[in-house]
Design a protein around this motif. Structure first.
Motif, PDB file in Angstrom:
ATOM      1  N   ILE A   2       0.855  -1.257  -0.030  1.00 12.15           N
ATOM      2  CA  ILE A   2       0.016   0.054   0.077  1.00 12.15           C
ATOM      3  C   ILE A   2       0.797   1.145   0.005  1.00 12.15           C
ATOM      4  O   ILE A   2       0.555   2.356  -0.853  1.00 12.15           O
ATOM      5  N   ALA A   3       2.053   1.137   0.490  1.00 10.23           N
ATOM      6  CA  ALA A   3       2.847   2.461   0.851  1.00 10.23           C
ATOM      7  C   ALA A   3       3.541   2.605  -0.602  1.00 10.23           C
ATOM      8  O   ALA A   3       3.643   3.956  -0.980  1.00 10.23           O
ATOM      9  N   GLU A   4       3.934   1.570  -1.252  1.00  9.95           N
ATOM     10  CA  GLU A   4       4.434   2.007  -2.647  1.00  9.95           C
ATOM     11  C   GLU A   4       3.145   2.304  -3.449  1.00  9.95           C
ATOM     12  O   GLU A   4       3.501   3.545  -4.336  1.00  9.95           O
ATOM     13  N   CYS A   7       2.788   6.303  -2.800  1.00 15.21           N
ATOM     14  CA  CYS A   7       3.943   7.039  -3.275  1.00 15.21           C
ATOM     15  C   CYS A   7       3.813   7.077  -4.544  1.00 15.21           C
ATOM     16  O   CYS A   7       4.266   8.258  -5.077  1.00 15.21           O
ATOM     17  N   SER A   8       3.420   6.136  -5.222  1.00 12.82           N
ATOM     18  CA  SER A   8       3.496   6.204  -6.852  1.00 12.82           C
ATOM     19  C   SER A   8       2.262   7.144  -7.091  1.00 12.82           C
ATOM     20  O   SER A   8       2.616   8.180  -7.965  1.00 12.82           O
ATOM     21  N   ALA A   9       1.306   7.244  -6.629  1.00 11.87           N
ATOM     22  CA  ALA A   9       0.057   8.191  -6.733  1.00 11.87           C
ATOM     23  C   ALA A   9       0.279   9.584  -6.480  1.00 11.87           C
ATOM     24  O   ALA A   9       0.104  10.495  -7.257  1.00 11.87           O
ATOM     25  N   LEU A  43      11.993   6.721  -3.922  1.00 10.23           N
ATOM     26  CA  LEU A  43      11.968   5.721  -2.621  1.00 10.23           C
ATOM     27  C   LEU A  43      11.550   4.620  -2.898  1.00 10.23           C
ATOM     28  O   LEU A  43      12.005   3.689  -2.394  1.00 10.23           O
ATOM     29  N   VAL A  44      10.374   4.743  -3.671  1.00  2.79           N
ATOM     30  CA  VAL A  44       9.903   3.399  -3.982  1.00  2.79           C
ATOM     31  C   VAL A  44      10.607   2.366  -4.798  1.00  2.79           C
ATOM     32  O   VAL A  44      10.763   1.049  -4.565  1.00  2.79           O
ATOM     33  N   MET A  45      11.275   2.804  -5.787  1.00  6.85           N
ATOM     34  CA  MET A  45      12.300   2.151  -6.434  1.00  6.85           C
ATOM     35  C   MET A  45      13.388   1.686  -5.782  1.00  6.85           C
ATOM     36  O   MET A  45      13.807   0.613  -6.199  1.00  6.85           O
ATOM     37  N   THR A  46      14.054   2.457  -4.830  1.00  8.40           N
ATOM     38  CA  THR A  46      15.163   1.951  -4.207  1.00  8.40           C
ATOM     39  C   THR A  46      14.739   0.962  -2.907  1.00  8.40           C
ATOM     40  O   THR A  46      15.885   0.400  -2.520  1.00  8.40           O
ATOM     41  N   GLY A  47      13.527   0.856  -2.716  1.00  7.33           N
ATOM     42  CA  GLY A  47      13.216  -0.120  -1.644  1.00  7.33           C
ATOM     43  C   GLY A  47      13.260   0.567  -0.264  1.00  7.33           C
ATOM     44  O   GLY A  47      12.829  -0.086   0.662  1.00  7.33           O
TER      45      GLY A  47
END
Length: 144
Positions: A2-4, A7-9, A43-47
């Protein structure tokens, strides 16, 4: 997960706002908004978001943050007490000895004898009237 998604939205919304700003010819503001919008995506892409999400719900992590906060509180309070008390005992003792050595015992007696200059006299209310008379003269000179 859900956090990812969140953040993407947020990144997509930010990039949409940046596009609107660029359409309105506010390129500087659009560039800044786009930069801020890309941070959550990065931040999503780096984990990092997944790591933060797992940390936020971990009791051990919160206990660790509590211990870090306690350490910071102790550090700051000891510094405040040290500043208020004037330092450690050794520092105070060194300051007292340096203060005592700074002035010679016979320094309070004059070494040059009497001066030929007369002592300045204070006239109390006369000095105030002299100051005002000077100011009045300057104002009259300028026609005020």
């Amino acid at each position: 997960m859900i956090a990812e998604t969140v953040c993407s939205a947020v990144s997509a919304a930010g990039l949409g706002i940046a596009a609107v700003m660029a359409y309105r010819k506010r390129f500087h503001r659009a560039g800044r908004i786009a930069a801020y919008a890309l941070v959550p995506l990065g931040l999503v892409m780096t984990g990092a978001v997944g790591w933060l999400a797992h940390t936020a719900f971990s009791v051990t992590a919160w206990a660790g943050f509590g211990v870090l906060g306690l350490a910071w509180l102790l550090f700051m309070s000891t510094r405040a007490v040290e500043r208020r008390s004037g330092g450690t005992r050794k520092e105070r003792k060194a300051a007292r000895t340096a203060q005592g050595d700074a002035v010679a015992p016979s320094a309070s007696t004059p070494t040059l004898g009497a001066s030929n200059r007369p002592a300045p006299t204070r006239r109390g209310s006369d000095s105030a009237s002299d100051d005002f008379s000077d100011i009045e003269a300057i104002l009259k000179k300028h026609g005020i």
